[in-house]
Design a protein around this motif. Structure first.
Motif, mmCIF file in Angstrom:
data_model
loop_
_atom_site.group_PDB
_atom_site.id
_atom_site.type_symbol
_atom_site.label_atom_id
_atom_site.label_comp_id
_atom_site.label_asym_id
_atom_site.label_seq_id
_atom_site.Cartn_x
_atom_site.Cartn_y
_atom_site.Cartn_z
ATOM 1 N N PRO A 94 -1.619 -46.563 -19.467
ATOM 2 C CA PRO A 94 -1.345 -46.632 -20.914
ATOM 3 C C PRO A 94 0.086 -47.110 -21.156
ATOM 4 O O PRO A 94 1.022 -46.680 -20.480
ATOM 5 C CB PRO A 94 -1.535 -45.178 -21.375
ATOM 6 C CG PRO A 94 -2.491 -44.597 -20.387
ATOM 7 C CD PRO A 94 -2.158 -45.233 -19.070
ATOM 8 N N GLY A 95 0.231 -48.021 -22.108
ATOM 9 C CA GLY A 95 1.539 -48.578 -22.389
ATOM 10 C C GLY A 95 1.897 -49.784 -21.553
ATOM 11 O O GLY A 95 2.977 -50.359 -21.730
ATOM 12 N N GLU A 96 1.013 -50.174 -20.627
ATOM 13 C CA GLU A 96 1.249 -51.368 -19.826
ATOM 14 C C GLU A 96 0.428 -52.526 -20.387
ATOM 15 O O GLU A 96 -0.673 -52.319 -20.896
ATOM 16 C CB GLU A 96 0.908 -51.112 -18.366
ATOM 17 C CG GLU A 96 1.840 -50.104 -17.718
ATOM 18 C CD GLU A 96 1.586 -49.916 -16.239
ATOM 19 O OE1 GLU A 96 2.525 -49.536 -15.521
ATOM 20 O OE2 GLU A 96 0.437 -50.154 -15.802
ATOM 21 N N ASP A 98 0.021 -57.240 -20.578
ATOM 22 C CA ASP A 98 -0.260 -58.433 -19.784
ATOM 23 C C ASP A 98 0.856 -58.739 -18.793
ATOM 24 O O ASP A 98 0.604 -59.257 -17.709
ATOM 25 C CB ASP A 98 -0.541 -59.632 -20.680
ATOM 26 C CG ASP A 98 0.516 -59.845 -21.765
ATOM 27 O OD1 ASP A 98 1.417 -58.994 -21.901
ATOM 28 O OD2 ASP A 98 0.408 -60.851 -22.490
ATOM 29 N N ALA A 99 2.092 -58.415 -19.150
ATOM 30 C CA ALA A 99 3.196 -58.673 -18.220
ATOM 31 C C ALA A 99 3.052 -57.838 -16.948
ATOM 32 O O ALA A 99 3.340 -58.318 -15.842
ATOM 33 C CB ALA A 99 4.532 -58.381 -18.891
ATOM 34 N N HIS A 100 2.598 -56.606 -17.073
ATOM 35 C CA HIS A 100 2.392 -55.760 -15.899
ATOM 36 C C HIS A 100 1.253 -56.304 -15.034
ATOM 37 O O HIS A 100 1.298 -56.214 -13.800
ATOM 38 C CB HIS A 100 2.100 -54.323 -16.328
ATOM 39 C CG HIS A 100 3.234 -53.669 -17.066
ATOM 40 N ND1 HIS A 100 3.372 -53.758 -18.436
ATOM 41 C CD2 HIS A 100 4.289 -52.948 -16.618
ATOM 42 C CE1 HIS A 100 4.452 -53.101 -18.806
ATOM 43 N NE2 HIS A 100 5.033 -52.616 -17.735
ATOM 44 N N LEU A 101 0.234 -56.862 -15.695
ATOM 45 C CA LEU A 101 -0.850 -57.504 -14.938
ATOM 46 C C LEU A 101 -0.314 -58.675 -14.128
ATOM 47 O O LEU A 101 -0.624 -58.827 -12.940
ATOM 48 C CB LEU A 101 -1.948 -57.955 -15.892
ATOM 49 C CG LEU A 101 -3.164 -58.739 -15.361
ATOM 50 C CD1 LEU A 101 -2.920 -60.215 -15.206
ATOM 51 C CD2 LEU A 101 -3.688 -58.134 -14.069
ATOM 52 N N VAL A 102 0.517 -59.512 -14.754
ATOM 53 C CA VAL A 102 1.080 -60.669 -14.048
ATOM 54 C C VAL A 102 1.926 -60.206 -12.868
ATOM 55 O O VAL A 102 1.834 -60.754 -11.756
ATOM 56 C CB VAL A 102 1.907 -61.539 -15.011
ATOM 57 C CG1 VAL A 102 2.618 -62.658 -14.244
ATOM 58 C CG2 VAL A 102 1.033 -62.134 -16.103
ATOM 59 N N LEU A 103 2.750 -59.191 -13.059
ATOM 60 C CA LEU A 103 3.606 -58.685 -11.997
ATOM 61 C C LEU A 103 2.779 -58.210 -10.804
ATOM 62 O O LEU A 103 3.052 -58.569 -9.649
ATOM 63 C CB LEU A 103 4.462 -57.539 -12.539
ATOM 64 C CG LEU A 103 5.377 -56.833 -11.529
ATOM 65 C CD1 LEU A 103 6.476 -57.771 -11.059
ATOM 66 C CD2 LEU A 103 5.981 -55.571 -12.147
ATOM 67 N N ARG A 104 1.756 -57.421 -11.057
ATOM 68 C CA ARG A 104 0.962 -56.866 -9.957
ATOM 69 C C ARG A 104 0.047 -57.913 -9.339
ATOM 70 O O ARG A 104 -0.229 -57.879 -8.139
ATOM 71 C CB ARG A 104 0.170 -55.661 -10.463
ATOM 72 C CG ARG A 104 1.094 -54.500 -10.763
ATOM 73 C CD ARG A 104 0.418 -53.301 -11.332
ATOM 74 N NE ARG A 104 1.429 -52.357 -11.788
ATOM 75 C CZ ARG A 104 1.303 -51.570 -12.831
ATOM 76 N NH1 ARG A 104 0.185 -51.586 -13.537
ATOM 77 N NH2 ARG A 104 2.273 -50.755 -13.190
ATOM 78 N N ALA A 105 -0.435 -58.844 -10.167
ATOM 79 C CA ALA A 105 -1.250 -59.927 -9.617
ATOM 80 C C ALA A 105 -0.418 -60.801 -8.693
ATOM 81 O O ALA A 105 -0.894 -61.242 -7.640
ATOM 82 C CB ALA A 105 -1.850 -60.753 -10.751
ATOM 83 N N TRP A 106 0.834 -61.049 -9.067
ATOM 84 C CA TRP A 106 1.707 -61.853 -8.201
ATOM 85 C C TRP A 106 1.968 -61.112 -6.893
ATOM 86 O O TRP A 106 1.954 -61.710 -5.820
ATOM 87 C CB TRP A 106 3.018 -62.160 -8.902
ATOM 88 C CG TRP A 106 3.762 -63.292 -8.262
ATOM 89 C CD1 TRP A 106 4.446 -63.270 -7.072
ATOM 90 C CD2 TRP A 106 3.869 -64.630 -8.753
ATOM 91 N NE1 TRP A 106 4.986 -64.504 -6.802
ATOM 92 C CE2 TRP A 106 4.651 -65.353 -7.815
ATOM 93 C CE3 TRP A 106 3.409 -65.276 -9.899
ATOM 94 C CZ2 TRP A 106 4.973 -66.702 -7.998
ATOM 95 C CZ3 TRP A 106 3.719 -66.614 -10.074
ATOM 96 C CH2 TRP A 106 4.489 -67.314 -9.126
#
Length: 267
Positions: A94-96, A98-106
């Motif tokens: 909660p509170g995360e 699309d930027a957090h998705l990009v970070l973890r996907a990278w």
């Protein structure tokens, strides 16, 4: 509208005051705060002006992956980030956003994750394990990203005037400016400052300084290193087979651009 800026190089940590000033020069792009982060190896300082849209209670950037030390600064929006998170097995608290998705996907997939993102964005990622800073821009160039090399360091920003304040950049009157009143392609009115083209992806060696466009073969290699269960999602997008897949078409366009420009650079 967010803003990003930063500096990478062997002595980047010594220039954090400069990066802070670059961020403040773009503060109007991020009413929810301007911050900067220094990478663990001291070879990249990334700034972000944050405008919270997806979740107004989310953490402002830049963003750090505590496990691998990857640092991300991000401007834009990823429309399919929830679908991508589910498909790639990436948890979002909660509170995360699309930027957090990009970070973890990278962190999980490397630059190959860009092929599965549907959205508009400009971003910079520093990966200490790779010793590189990556700059990337969305396939249609909706979000701007300017860069320059100076003294073995790479500087970048969302606004060209931010980079004119970083060092000397004489005004250059280009022929197209006299006819259509604007520069075209990757050139800008300022000597030494370039616009990253749509679908552009650059890699900068933070220790030794070489800058290179990533070619299609390198993206394919990144895809090949992904887990078997994820490769079809990256190569074919996130929609069921048989449907028109805009993500896949845009990824192919990006690969074609990178291939053309890598060949031109080698010629």
């Amino acid at each position: 509208m967010c803003g990003i800026a930063g500096l990478a190089g062997a002595d980047a940590v010594r220039h954090q005051t400069t990066v802070a000033a670059m961020g403040l020069a773009q503060h109007h792009r991020g009413p929810d705060g301007t911050r900067h982060l220094i990478s663990a190896d001291g070879r990249a300082v990334l700034s972000m002006n944050t405008l919270l849209i997806v979740d107004t209670a989310a953490q402002p950037g830049p963003y750090l992956d505590p496990t691998g030390g990857i640092v991300l600064t991000f401007n834009g929006e990823i429309y399919n980030y929830r679908q991508a998170a589910a498909a790639w097995g990436i948890p979002l608290e909660p509170g995360e956003t699309d930027a957090h998705l990009v970070l973890r996907a990278w962190a999980k997939l490397g630059p190959g994750c860009l092929a599965g993102l549907d959205g508009m964005f400009a971003l910079a990622v520093h990966d200490p394990s790779e010793g590189r800073l990556f700059l990337a821009r969305d396939r249609l160039g909706e979000k701007p990203l300017y860069w320059r090399l100076d003294g073995g360091r790479l500087a970048f920003a969302s606004e060209v005037t931010t980079l004119t304040g970083y060092g000397t950049a004489p005004l250059v009157v280009r022929p197209e400016m006299l006819s259509i009143e604007t520069p075209t392609g990757t050139d800008t009115p300022f000597q030494g400052i370039q616009l990253l083209p749509p679908a552009g992806l650059l890699a900068f060696d933070v220790a030794t300084g070489p800058l290179e466009p990533w070619a299609t073969a390198q993206i394919s290699s990144a895809l090949d290193q992904a887990p078997l269960s994820l490769r079809p999602l990256l190569a074919g997008g996130l929609r069921p087979g048989g449907q028109f897949d805009r993500t896949r078409m845009q990824a192919l366009m990006a690969a074609a651009w990178l291939s053309d420009h890598s060949l031109a650079a080698a010629a």
